[in-house]
Write a protein that holds these residues in place. Sequence first.
Motif, PDB file in Angstrom:
ATOM      1  N   SER A  26     -41.978 107.744  24.879  1.00 39.10           N
ATOM      2  CA  SER A  26     -40.834 108.651  24.947  1.00 39.10           C
ATOM      3  C   SER A  26     -41.223 110.096  25.189  1.00 39.10           C
ATOM      4  CB  SER A  26     -40.039 108.564  23.633  1.00 39.10           C
ATOM      5  OG  SER A  26     -40.832 109.013  22.545  1.00 39.10           O
ATOM      6  N   GLY A  27     -42.493 110.445  24.907  1.00 37.88           N
ATOM      7  CA  GLY A  27     -42.938 111.818  25.044  1.00 37.88           C
ATOM      8  C   GLY A  27     -42.800 112.636  23.782  1.00 37.88           C
ATOM      9  N   LYS A  28     -42.170 112.055  22.734  1.00 43.60           N
ATOM     10  CA  LYS A  28     -41.946 112.808  21.500  1.00 43.60           C
ATOM     11  C   LYS A  28     -43.212 112.880  20.644  1.00 43.60           C
ATOM     12  CE  LYS A  28     -37.023 111.641  21.204  1.00 43.60           C
ATOM     13  NZ  LYS A  28     -35.972 110.981  20.382  1.00 43.60           N
ATOM     14  N   HIS A  29     -44.014 111.825  20.681  1.00 49.84           N
ATOM     15  CA  HIS A  29     -45.234 111.766  19.877  1.00 49.84           C
ATOM     16  C   HIS A  29     -46.374 111.272  20.763  1.00 49.84           C
ATOM     17  CE1 HIS A  29     -42.686 112.230  16.315  1.00 49.84           C
ATOM     18  NE2 HIS A  29     -41.901 111.324  16.874  1.00 49.84           N
ATOM     19  N   PRO A  30     -46.863 112.109  21.666  1.00 49.05           N
ATOM     20  CA  PRO A  30     -47.815 111.646  22.681  1.00 49.05           C
ATOM     21  C   PRO A  30     -49.098 111.050  22.131  1.00 49.05           C
ATOM     22  CG  PRO A  30     -47.686 114.055  22.640  1.00 49.05           C
ATOM     23  CD  PRO A  30     -46.547 113.542  21.822  1.00 49.05           C
ATOM     24  N   ILE A  31     -49.667 111.659  21.087  1.00 43.87           N
ATOM     25  CA  ILE A  31     -50.939 111.146  20.568  1.00 43.87           C
ATOM     26  C   ILE A  31     -50.762 109.771  19.946  1.00 43.87           C
ATOM     27  CG2 ILE A  31     -52.783 111.538  18.893  1.00 43.87           C
ATOM     28  CD1 ILE A  31     -52.434 114.514  19.289  1.00 43.87           C
ATOM     29  N   SER A  32     -49.760 109.628  19.056  1.00 44.18           N
ATOM     30  CA  SER A  32     -49.539 108.334  18.416  1.00 44.18           C
ATOM     31  C   SER A  32     -49.106 107.283  19.435  1.00 44.18           C
ATOM     32  CB  SER A  32     -48.485 108.449  17.307  1.00 44.18           C
ATOM     33  OG  SER A  32     -47.251 108.898  17.824  1.00 44.18           O
ATOM     34  N   GLU A  33     -48.391 107.706  20.491  1.00 46.92           N
ATOM     35  CA  GLU A  33     -47.964 106.763  21.517  1.00 46.92           C
ATOM     36  C   GLU A  33     -49.149 106.274  22.349  1.00 46.92           C
ATOM     37  OE1 GLU A  33     -44.903 109.035  23.431  1.00 46.92           O
ATOM     38  OE2 GLU A  33     -43.334 108.154  22.198  1.00 46.92           O
ATOM     39  N   VAL A  34     -50.110 107.152  22.591  1.00 43.35           N
ATOM     40  CA  VAL A  34     -51.319 106.739  23.305  1.00 43.35           C
ATOM     41  C   VAL A  34     -52.127 105.765  22.444  1.00 43.35           C
ATOM     42  CG1 VAL A  34     -53.566 107.536  24.151  1.00 43.35           C
ATOM     43  CG2 VAL A  34     -51.494 108.764  24.779  1.00 43.35           C
ATOM     44  N   VAL A  35     -52.220 106.059  21.143  1.00 45.78           N
ATOM     45  CA  VAL A  35     -52.918 105.153  20.235  1.00 45.78           C
ATOM     46  C   VAL A  35     -52.229 103.793  20.212  1.00 45.78           C
ATOM     47  CG1 VAL A  35     -53.544 104.718  17.832  1.00 45.78           C
ATOM     48  CG2 VAL A  35     -53.822 107.005  18.792  1.00 45.78           C
TER      49      VAL A  35
ATOM     50  N   LYS B  33     -45.533 114.893  10.957  1.00 48.77           N
ATOM     51  CA  LYS B  33     -46.120 115.456  12.173  1.00 48.77           C
ATOM     52  C   LYS B  33     -46.188 114.461  13.320  1.00 48.77           C
ATOM     53  CE  LYS B  33     -48.376 118.611  14.556  1.00 48.77           C
ATOM     54  NZ  LYS B  33     -47.726 119.863  15.028  1.00 48.77           N
ATOM     55  N   PHE B  34     -46.536 113.222  13.018  1.00 46.47           N
ATOM     56  CA  PHE B  34     -46.902 112.310  14.098  1.00 46.47           C
ATOM     57  C   PHE B  34     -46.023 111.066  14.251  1.00 46.47           C
ATOM     58  CE2 PHE B  34     -50.960 114.372  12.857  1.00 46.47           C
ATOM     59  CZ  PHE B  34     -51.236 115.003  14.061  1.00 46.47           C
ATOM     60  N   LEU B  35     -45.260 110.682  13.214  1.00 46.52           N
ATOM     61  CA  LEU B  35     -44.580 109.392  13.277  1.00 46.52           C
ATOM     62  C   LEU B  35     -43.069 109.523  13.391  1.00 46.52           C
ATOM     63  CD1 LEU B  35     -46.516 107.453  10.488  1.00 46.52           C
ATOM     64  CD2 LEU B  35     -46.963 107.481  12.939  1.00 46.52           C
ATOM     65  N   PRO B  36     -42.435 108.621  14.157  1.00 49.28           N
ATOM     66  CA  PRO B  36     -40.974 108.568  14.150  1.00 49.28           C
ATOM     67  C   PRO B  36     -40.498 108.069  12.787  1.00 49.28           C
ATOM     68  CG  PRO B  36     -41.884 106.719  15.371  1.00 49.28           C
ATOM     69  CD  PRO B  36     -43.031 107.635  15.069  1.00 49.28           C
ATOM     70  N   GLU B  37     -39.292 108.421  12.400  1.00 56.10           N
ATOM     71  CA  GLU B  37     -38.821 108.130  11.049  1.00 56.10           C
ATOM     72  C   GLU B  37     -38.781 106.626  10.754  1.00 56.10           C
ATOM     73  OE1 GLU B  37     -35.123 110.136  10.379  1.00 56.10           O
ATOM     74  OE2 GLU B  37     -36.089 112.075  10.049  1.00 56.10           O
ATOM     75  N   ASN B  38     -38.492 105.806  11.781  1.00 51.72           N
ATOM     76  CA  ASN B  38     -38.400 104.370  11.505  1.00 51.72           C
ATOM     77  C   ASN B  38     -39.763 103.733  11.243  1.00 51.72           C
ATOM     78  OD1 ASN B  38     -39.504 104.409  14.050  1.00 51.72           O
ATOM     79  ND2 ASN B  38     -37.877 103.258  15.041  1.00 51.72           N
ATOM     80  N   ALA B  39     -40.832 104.482  11.449  1.00 53.86           N
ATOM     81  CA  ALA B  39     -42.176 103.952  11.190  1.00 53.86           C
ATOM     82  C   ALA B  39     -42.753 104.460   9.873  1.00 53.86           C
ATOM     83  CB  ALA B  39     -43.119 104.313  12.336  1.00 53.86           C
ATOM     84  N   TRP B  40     -41.996 105.258   9.134  1.00 55.95           N
ATOM     85  CA  TRP B  40     -42.525 105.840   7.905  1.00 55.95           C
ATOM     86  C   TRP B  40     -42.864 104.784   6.864  1.00 55.95           C
ATOM     87  CZ3 TRP B  40     -40.279 111.161   6.049  1.00 55.95           C
ATOM     88  CH2 TRP B  40     -40.478 112.112   7.062  1.00 55.95           C
ATOM     89  N   VAL B  41     -41.907 103.924   6.549  1.00 53.40           N
ATOM     90  CA  VAL B  41     -42.120 102.943   5.484  1.00 53.40           C
ATOM     91  C   VAL B  41     -43.271 101.991   5.802  1.00 53.40           C
ATOM     92  CG1 VAL B  41     -41.094 100.989   4.249  1.00 53.40           C
ATOM     93  CG2 VAL B  41     -39.790 103.097   4.528  1.00 53.40           C
ATOM     94  N   PRO B  42     -43.369 101.434   7.023  1.00 52.55           N
ATOM     95  CA  PRO B  42     -44.534 100.598   7.327  1.00 52.55           C
ATOM     96  C   PRO B  42     -45.861 101.358   7.199  1.00 52.55           C
ATOM     97  CG  PRO B  42     -42.824 100.249   8.959  1.00 52.55           C
ATOM     98  CD  PRO B  42     -42.390 101.400   8.117  1.00 52.55           C
ATOM     99  N   PHE B  43     -45.863 102.625   7.603  1.00 51.82           N
ATOM    100  CA  PHE B  43     -47.086 103.424   7.482  1.00 51.82           C
ATOM    101  C   PHE B  43     -47.459 103.601   6.019  1.00 51.82           C
ATOM    102  CE2 PHE B  43     -48.715 107.802   6.733  1.00 51.82           C
ATOM    103  CZ  PHE B  43     -49.997 107.622   7.253  1.00 51.82           C
ATOM    104  N   PHE B  44     -46.479 103.940   5.180  1.00 54.50           N
ATOM    105  CA  PHE B  44     -46.744 104.105   3.755  1.00 54.50           C
ATOM    106  C   PHE B  44     -47.188 102.776   3.133  1.00 54.50           C
ATOM    107  CE2 PHE B  44     -43.377 107.644   3.944  1.00 54.50           C
ATOM    108  CZ  PHE B  44     -44.338 108.572   4.271  1.00 54.50           C
ATOM    109  N   ASN B  45     -46.599 101.672   3.605  1.00 52.71           N
ATOM    110  CA  ASN B  45     -47.015 100.354   3.118  1.00 52.71           C
ATOM    111  C   ASN B  45     -48.477 100.086   3.441  1.00 52.71           C
ATOM    112  OD1 ASN B  45     -44.683  99.375   1.868  1.00 52.71           O
ATOM    113  ND2 ASN B  45     -43.849  98.551   3.751  1.00 52.71           N
TER     114      ASN B  45
END
Length: 293
Positions: free
Chosen positions: A51-60, A223-235
């Motif tokens: 989407s271009g909103k989070h280029p680094i995390s999207e490349v990863v 800084k890097f994650l879309p909101e819908n990915a927060w809970v999985p990241f914290f998990n």
Amino acid sequence: MSLKIERDTVQQTISNVAQGHSQQHHGHKSIVGATAAAITEAASGNLPGTSGKHPISEVVGTAITGGRQNAGTKGYLAAYIKQLEDHPLRTKMLTAGTLAGTQELIASWLAKDRNKHGNYFTSRVPKMATYGALVSAPLGHFLIWFLQKTFKGRTSLKAKIMQILVSNLLIAPIQNTVYLTAMALIAGARTFHQVRATVRVGFWKVMRVSWITSPICLAFAQKFLPENAWVPFFNLVSFVIGTYINTVTKKKRLAALRKKHFGDGGRTAGGGGSTIGGGRPEDYPPMGPNPPY
């Protein structure tokens, strides 16, 4: 207009840095150049599936799901994000249940903590999976929704700091209290006094873990994650930290039980982690990790 100018500036800076770095380190030219090119594509939204909103995390994410040649296709990460968007609570419940059960199984294996039949798949594994799916995930889903709704559209530094404070002073105590209560019940507590004693003994220990990890994780997510990915990241963070703490805790309890029944020599049944006679580690409330945020 200002956003476009800023993005163009970032892209030009990345390109300049990549070119300068390539001239000095010819051996790494292809790696640095490819990475900079991918980030530039993602920042402009030209990399398929981004989407271009989070280029680094999207490349990863692109790299994880098969690389540039598979960008835009339905890789594992893309499929999971899609399920999160379409069925958020169900996906979080399945994720938390799987991680909680797996964490207990891995910790038992690492600590050589076996049941009376010599298996690492103890009764705590399905209980932890049930807790993760039916308690931890719904609670985390609601609390993160509340946190995001409260600070929706507020992107200033002050708002981000306030979000971290609310997470640590309001959300974390609620989650940790529920976590310790559930762990006491899983460990065999049956009276209010036993549950309260577990919470009182473990609360500040678990809160210290929260106060160390939560600000770092939340700042990274902001800084890097879309909101819908927060809970999985914290998990995921909780899974790694929890597995370590659970393993250390099991080892200490097994050592204490061996010392109690056999002295410092500590004989064990069948050469494994089970003790002969007496209680088992699950008879005691675990001082486990901070649950999913």
